[in-house]
Every structure is written in structure tokens, then in C-alpha cells.
Scaffold this active site. Structure first.
Site, mmCIF file in Angstrom:
data_model
loop_
_atom_site.group_PDB
_atom_site.id
_atom_site.type_symbol
_atom_site.label_atom_id
_atom_site.label_comp_id
_atom_site.label_asym_id
_atom_site.label_seq_id
_atom_site.Cartn_x
_atom_site.Cartn_y
_atom_site.Cartn_z
ATOM 1 C CG HIS A 1 -1.872 -1.072 1.156
ATOM 2 N ND1 HIS A 1 -1.776 -2.272 1.647
ATOM 3 C CD2 HIS A 1 -3.283 -0.953 0.743
ATOM 4 C CE1 HIS A 1 -2.921 -2.908 1.523
ATOM 5 N NE2 HIS A 1 -3.835 -2.189 0.937
ATOM 6 C CG ASP B 1 -3.641 -5.919 -4.281
ATOM 7 O OD1 ASP B 1 -4.768 -5.404 -3.625
ATOM 8 O OD2 ASP B 1 -2.891 -6.204 -3.039
#
Length: 497
Positions: free
Chosen positions: A188, A260
Site C-alpha cells: 500500500h 490488487d
């Protein structure tokens, strides 16, 4: 001219079909409904979109009024990562707890019940399970989301989870290919790198994915990680060698490949989401997940237009885009057919009382030592900063559950910088119940625990993360996860229930 217009329309619809966007709010915005009518086939849901099973069922019904076979996706792993119960904590323990029990029948049953609840709310695509082998105990983003550090244990539970979830009519999305377990960076925030040789990768990381493929997983999610032994220049999500060469050709996978979240900094910070999305599709991905952080019409239109432009410019073959869109539509059709075999949307889920989730959480406990019966304890929760996958809006710990069982229970939450003296001053003469999460990764927690136990040998310690540190305290409980039911199971032991 007519042929060109038809071609452009087809390309535009295909570009929309491969996107899996999110949105803000608990009702579907007008722009989302319009784009579903124009070809958008998937929608991603997050905690911000959900307030109750009834509200969620109404939301998914509204989406299906525009397109009967729309894929409604969610990131519902159970355990620490829950969207369905984001404000209360999950009714199901996560993967590490299931791996600790090591009963594949239990894992299959938990996944089936979770899938049943999702299907009852109209959700038909789950970005789960995590098939990552948590070989690096310092991993900041996988941890309890993995079934464990044992490759073959992870493989058999991944397969059981896929089977249970899909038996409820909900498509499984096994992640994070080719394996996110041996990282010490959260994708992230930045691009993780896994420096293992090919033999290690084949013998460790790929084994659970092979098991998932054999179990019939409908989707596989790529990881934003660099694996130089497979591709020295591009992360897995953007790598033809990994997505097409390894996953498609070598492993023989024929289902949907999903990225993702493309807004994660590992991709967005290096390539940008538009270029990253084009590269991902060209590499072999079929669906572009975006919307965890970027959830608006402008983002969807920019991605749609980037894909259309790439086809026109020749950087993305039209056949590749058409193939990706066809895979998305095929999965959508599978879910539409599967709905006939599950509860109708809007059906009430099981109650939050004892059920298979609590049963599993109780079985996952590892208890060391024994404490005397406690009256009016003081629960000190030593709280680290939550990673983005888990989020900080979901409550965790044992304080609420213990207070319901033991009258007079006090509680406080303590961030980094807290000393044992601060906790002892607040506790007074009461027995301290120290609750931690991954104490082995946080030196400040270890220091506080050591001081607490030295000052108060009757301290109870509850580890709700990866139980790597040596047990300490008069009573030590490892829950293998921080789901609500894990906290309840631990509270029962502390209270002597």
C-alpha cells in the site's frame, strides 16, 4: 465509418467491463448506475458502503436492477479484514486461527457460512482467501491474514476455503500471486521485493496457488511485488512473464486474473494508475481493481479512456482487451447461475451468538499458564497503528467482551510511547489484562509487557496478532487474530466462563 463507430463502441464497453471500481456512500450513485448500463460489469464494496445486511441487500438489488449479472465484489477475509462487519468486528476468525486449528473441514465450513452470509446480501465475488505463506514473521501487511508459515498447511486450507466459499455461490479470488508472505514492506505504501531463487519460489510460494487452482478458484489476484527471479524489472501485476508465462501457461490457470488495488502506491506512485492499468492488461490481467482509495466517476472514466486510447495506439491489442472482458462476463454469468442455489438476497444472516465462527475461535486459542479467578480487572490495550488492509475503524481487543462477563472491568487504550507506569497508575490495585497485537514487531510493546509482568506477576497477556514472542504473565492467551469472536473466546477464558 459505421464499422469504426461499432468498433469504438465495442472497445469502450470492453474497457468498462474490465474495471472493478468502488464508490462513496451507502447507495449507488447515478454515475455508477449509468456506467453499469454502458458496460461496467463489476463493482467493489468497502466498509464505507455498508451499514447493515438489509442496507447491503438493498444496495446490491439496486445494482442488479441495472444489470442482472453484475459482479459485486468485497474484501471480506473474515478475521482482521472485514467489510461486512467493519464497525463491530468479524463473526469469523481469520486465516491464522483456522491454520492453528488445522482442521480443513472447519475451514471449509467457516468459508461456506461466510459465503452464505455474503450471498444472502447479494455479494457474489470475494477478494479472498489469502494464499500467502507467511514465511517472514516481520511482514507488516500479511501476518494473521495467512494460514501460516507452513507451505503445505497453507495449501490445504487455501483449497478448503475456496471450496467452501464457492459452494455458497460466491466466487473466490485467491491472493496475492505469486505470494506476498516473504515481504517486509506494505505494498500500500511502496514496492516490496522478494529476493528468493526460483526453486524456493516453486517449493514455497506457488504451492498454495496450485492447490487453489486445483480446487477451482474462479479468480486469482496479482500482487504488487517485485520478484527478480521471475521478472527483474516489473512487479507481478504488470509482468507478462508472471501473469501469462507462469500463471497461465505453466500453472495452467484459465480463470479470471484480477489486480490488487491499482491506487496502491506500489503501482500508482511509480507508473500511475492509467499506465499501470494498460500494462496490467497487456501483461495478462483481466480485471482492474481500483476504488479502495479512489472512488469516483472521474477515475473510472480516466481508466476507461486510457484503455481505449491504448487500443487505438496499438500498445494494448484489442484481442487482449476483448479476451479480458470475456473472462469477466463469463464469471458474471457463473455467479448469476449460482444464485439459484443460495439464499435469496435480503435473507437474514445467522445471529451474532455462538456459531461456527465462535467455535473456530475457541478452538484456535493457545493457553499458557493459569490465573486465579479475576474480579474487576483492568484491560490495557497496547494498540499499534493498523495497516491499510485492516483499517482502523474496526474495533478489536477483549475489553468489551470481558466487561460483559466480569462486572467492574475497566479499560484503556495505549499507543506507542506508553510506559508500564502509565498502565499501572490507571489500573490501581486491579489485575492487569494486557492486550497486544504482534508484540514481536513492536519493541515498545515488548518493553511495556516486560515491565508489567515484572511489577505484577499476576498480569494476564492476550496476544491477538502473530504469537512469535515467548509467552509471559500468569496467563498467556494467543488468539491468532483480532476478530470479535477471537476477543470473546479469550474473554471467556479470563473470566473462567
Amino acid at each position: 465509418m459505421t464499422v469504426l463507430a461499432h468498433r469504438t463502441d465495442t472497445v469502450t464497453r470492453d474497457a468498462l467491463a474490465v474495471l472493478q471500481p468502488g464508490f462513496e456512500g451507502t447507495t449507488a450513485p447515478a454515475w455508477l448506475l449509468r456506467l453499469i448500463g454502458e458496460g461496467l460489469t463489476s463493482v467493489g464494496l468497502f466498509g464505507r458502503n455498508i451499514t447493515s445486511p438489509g442496507q447491503l441487500a438493498a444496495l446490491t438489488a439496486r445494482l442488479r436492477a441495472e444489470r442482472d449479472d453484475v459482479l459485486v465484489a468485497i474484501d471480506e477475509e473474515g478475521g482482521d479484514v472485514t467489510r461486512l462487519e467493519v464497525r463491530d468486528g468479524s463473526s469469523f476468525p481469520g486465516n491464522l486461527a483456522l491454520g492453528a486449528v488445522d482442521d480443513t473441514g472447519l475451514t471449509r465450513d467457516v468459508a461456506h457460512e461466510l459465503g452464505r452470509r455474503l450471498a444472502a446480501c447479494g455479494v457474489n465475488f470475494n477478494w479472498a482467501p489469502s494464499a500467502d505463506v507467511n514465511s517472514n514473521p516481520d511482514n507488516p501487511v500479511i501476518g494473521v491474514r495467512s494460514f501460516g508459515a507452513d507451505t503445505h498447511l497453507a495449501a490445504r486450507h487455501t483449497a478448503a476455503y475456496v471450496e467452501g466459499l464457492q459452494a455458497a455461490g460466491v466466487a473466490a479470488c485467491t491472493k496475492h500471486f505469486p505470494g506476498h508472505g516473504d515481504t517486509n514492506v506494505d505494498s500500500h505504501h511502496a514496492l516490496p521485493r522478494i529476493d528468493v531463487d526460483l526453486d524456493t519460489l516453486v517449493a514455497r510460494e506457488l504451492v498454495p496457488f496450485r492447490a487453489a487452482i486445483e480446487a477451482g478458484t474462479k479468480a486469482v489476484m496479482s500482487a504488487h511485488i517485485l520478484v527478480p527471479s521471475l521478472d527483474p524489472t516489473r512487479p507481478a501485476t504488470l509482468s507478462p512473464q508472471i501473469l501469462t508465462g507462469l500463471l497461465r501457461k505453466e500453472l495452467g490457470y484459465e480463470g479470471l486474473i484480477v489486480t490488487d488495488g491499482m491506487e496502491m502506491n506500489a503501482i500508482a506512485g511509480t507508473y500511475g494508475i492509467e499506465r499501470g492499468s494498460v500494462l496490467a492488461l497487456a501483461a495478462g490481467a483481466d480485471a482492474i481493481c481500483v476504488g479502495g482509495g479512489l472512488a469516483d466517476e472521474d477515475t473510472v472514466l480516466r481508466l476507461r479512456d486510457a484503455l481505449v486510447a491504448a487500443v487505438r495506439e496499438g500498445t494494448l491489442p484489442q484481442e487482449r482487451l476483448a479476451d479480458a472482458a470475456a473472462r469477466v462476463r463469463a464469471l458474471a454469468e457463473w455467479t448469476r447461475r449460482s444464485r439459484a442455489a443460495v439464499a435469496a438476497p435480503g435473507a437474514a444472516p445467522e445471529g451474532s451468538g455462538p456459531g461456527i465462527g465462535l467455535t473456530a475461535a475457541r478452538r484456535a486459542l493457545v493457553i499458557t499458564g493459569r490465573a486465579n479467578r479475576i474480579s474487576a480487572p483492568y484491560v490495557a490495550t497496547l494498540a499499534p497503528v493498523a495497516n491499510i488492509a485492516v483499517g482502523d475503524e474496526t474495533p478489536w481487543g477483549v475489553a468489551g467482551a470481558l466487561a460483559a462477563l466480569v462486572p467492574g472491568t475497566g479499560a484503556g487504550v495505549y499507543p506507542e510511547g506508553t510506559s508500564a507506569g502509565d498502565i499501572l497508575a490507571a489500573a490501581g490495585g486491579r489485575t492487569v489484562v494486557a492486550v497486544v497485537r504482534d508484540a514481536h514487531r513492536h519493541p515498545w510493546m515488548t518493553e511495556a509487557l516486560d515491565a508489567l509482568v515484572a511489577a505484577r506477576p499476576d498480569t494476564v497477556v492476550v496476544e491477538m496478532g502473530l504469537p512469535r514472542a515467548e509467552p509471559r504473565g500468569a496467563l498467556h492467551i494467543a488468539t491468532h487474530g483480532a476478530a470479535r469472536v477471537c476477543g470473546l473466546a479469550a474473554a471467556e477464558v479470563i473470566a473462567g466462563a
